[in-house]
Design an enzyme around this catalytic site. Structure first.
Site, PDB file in Angstrom:
ATOM      1  N   TYR A 109       0.865  -1.185   0.000  1.00  0.00           N
ATOM      2  CA  TYR A 109       0.000   0.000   0.000  1.00  0.00           C
ATOM      3  C   TYR A 109       0.898   1.231   0.000  1.00  0.00           C
ATOM      4  CZ  TYR A 109      -3.386   3.498   1.524  1.00  0.00           C
ATOM      5  OH  TYR A 109      -4.170   4.612   1.604  1.00  0.00           O
ATOM      6  N   GLU A 197      -3.089   7.656  -4.240  1.00  0.00           N
ATOM      7  CA  GLU A 197      -3.163   6.370  -3.535  1.00  0.00           C
ATOM      8  C   GLU A 197      -2.953   5.242  -4.533  1.00  0.00           C
ATOM      9  OE1 GLU A 197      -6.913   4.536  -2.228  1.00  0.00           O
ATOM     10  OE2 GLU A 197      -6.093   4.555  -0.192  1.00  0.00           O
TER      11      GLU A 197
END
Ligand code: GDP
Ligand code: MN
Length: 391
Positions: A109, A197
């Site tokens: 992530y 993101e």
């Protein structure tokens, strides 16, 4: 402003971040054609909507035959895909992104966000990608790495490497990961993005770092200096009520209730929503008309509020400092007349030129209720809404 994944990946590539090869498709036939242009024997069909969590909703499908591709594309196109981020009404899929499938060895992530407390860009990363950050912080809180970027110098190579090391990546991957991290930061800084993101950022079976997903969000107030980005806007993905109001320079956020609100100042607007709820009603929107609102602007606000078919009563709440109550009153009167408003309407005016404003409303002969305090106004409008409903 949000953009689609394929647009985000195009920008990421411009800043040196690896992404799978892919192409856009508007029909099942095009989806099959796009796949034929790509190498490999597996492809991913991805619904392009402004939402994450598409995978769990059926919006990301790995296919290995033409028939599967065509079926997946048929299923997605024209569908209102409901993810837990879209709300129950879902978002319409009208474009697909067809990518060569990636062989995943590890999902990471990586995100860049504006941290209000730090007043800095903060990198948030984890070696446990694939799931959403909320889930990571619940299940694997110790895996989360945070790193604050000093805006005076930007993302430094050593800092990017440090982040890569703290993700536990193999030494052979550090340079690639650092390039990805620096690229994302540059993209964010140069395009006035307020969020980048990548979830998941993956390590592939052939030891490469690839952005498998990409989500970018931009600061609306800076879009004027990035025409190449503002043209990526897809209004079909936005709340039509918000698009209408936003295009007219109003600060509007659509909500689920029935009481339309026209207020000046964001703080007063928030307080007004609270008071409506306290009085037993549900607000239909947040609307800040801003300072120095002309009668025209008030009229426009009424149009924006009435654009929402759920609205059954309206509350105008103005505390005039820079504003003038007489102008507001003039706008309210024009709106009632021009829009032939029949819904219950409560107006509370306070501040500059309040006497003139109240006088205008009283002398208009129109069916407008007035209130002195906010609490009184909220009670009045909720009461009027309830009796109109029962009538
Ligand atoms: P999201 O659900 O909207 O966040 O969409 P993503 O693009 O993140 O895809 C969801 C999940 O599908 C990812 O976390 C991966 O596990 C999986 N996925 C997506 N693309 C590929 C691929 O090319 N190969 C494999 N094996 N899995 C993929
Ligand atoms: Mn994702």
């Amino acid at each position: 402003m949000d953009i689609h994944e394929y647009q985000a990946k195009e920008l990421l590539r411009q800043f040196g971040v690896n992404t799978p090869r892919g192409g856009i498709a508007y029909s099942p036939e095009q989806a099959v054609y796009r796949a034929s242009e790509l190498s490999g024997d597996k492809w991913v069909v991805k619904a392009q909507i402004h939402s994450g969590a598409r995978g769990k909703a059926g919006g990301v499908r790995i296919c290995s035959t033409e028939e599967e591709l065509s079926d997946a594309a048929s299923w997605m196109l024209g569908r209102k895909l409901v993810t837990h981020q879209t709300g129950p009404q879902g978002k319409l899929v009208s474009r697909l992104y067809i990518e060569e499938a990636t062989n995943i060895a590890q999902e990471l992530y990586l995100a860049f966000v504006m941290d209000r407390k730090e007043e800095r860009v903060v990198v948030v990363a984890s070696a446990q990608g694939g799931m959403e950050i909320e889930e990571i912080s619940e299940k694997e809180p110790d895996s989360i790495v945070r790193s604050v970027v000093d805006p005076a110098v930007g993302m430094q190579a050593f800092q990017a490497r440090e982040i890569a090391f703290s993700l536990g990546l193999d030494a052979s991957l550090i340079a690639q990961a650092a390039k990805t991290i620096t690229g994302c930061y540059k993209l964010m800084a140069e395009t006035d993005a307020n969020m980048v993101e990548i979830n998941p950022l993956v390590v592939t079976g052939s030891n490469e770092i690839v952005a498998l997903d990409g989500k970018l969000s931009f600061d609306d107030n800076a879009l004027f200096r990035h025409p190449n980005i503002s043209e990526l806007r897809d209004k079909s993905q936005e709340d039509p009520r918000e698009t209408y109001a936003g295009d007219r320079g109003l600060n509007y956020i659509g909500l689920e209730g029935e009481i339309g609100c026209i207020v000046n100042g964001a703080g007063l607007a928030m307080a007004t929503l609270d008071m409506i709820k306290q009085a037993g009603g549900e607000p239909a929107n947040f609307l800040d008309v801003g300072g120095g609102a002309s009668p025209e602007r008030v009229l426009m606000s009424f149009k924006a509020v009435l654009n929402d078919k759920n609205v059954e009563a309206i509350l105008v709440n103005i505390f005039a400092g820079i504003n003038r109550c007489d102008w507001i009153a003039e706008g309210v009167i024009r709106a009632v007349k021009e829009l032939e408003l029949t819904l219950p309407l409560v107006v509370r005016l306070s501040g500059t030129n309040v006497e003139e404003g109240r006088k205008l409303i009283a002398e208009s002969g129109l069916n407008i209720s007035t209130a002195e305090t906010l609490a009184e106004a909220a009670d009045l409008v909720v009461g009027a809404w309830k009796s109109a409903k029962d009538a």
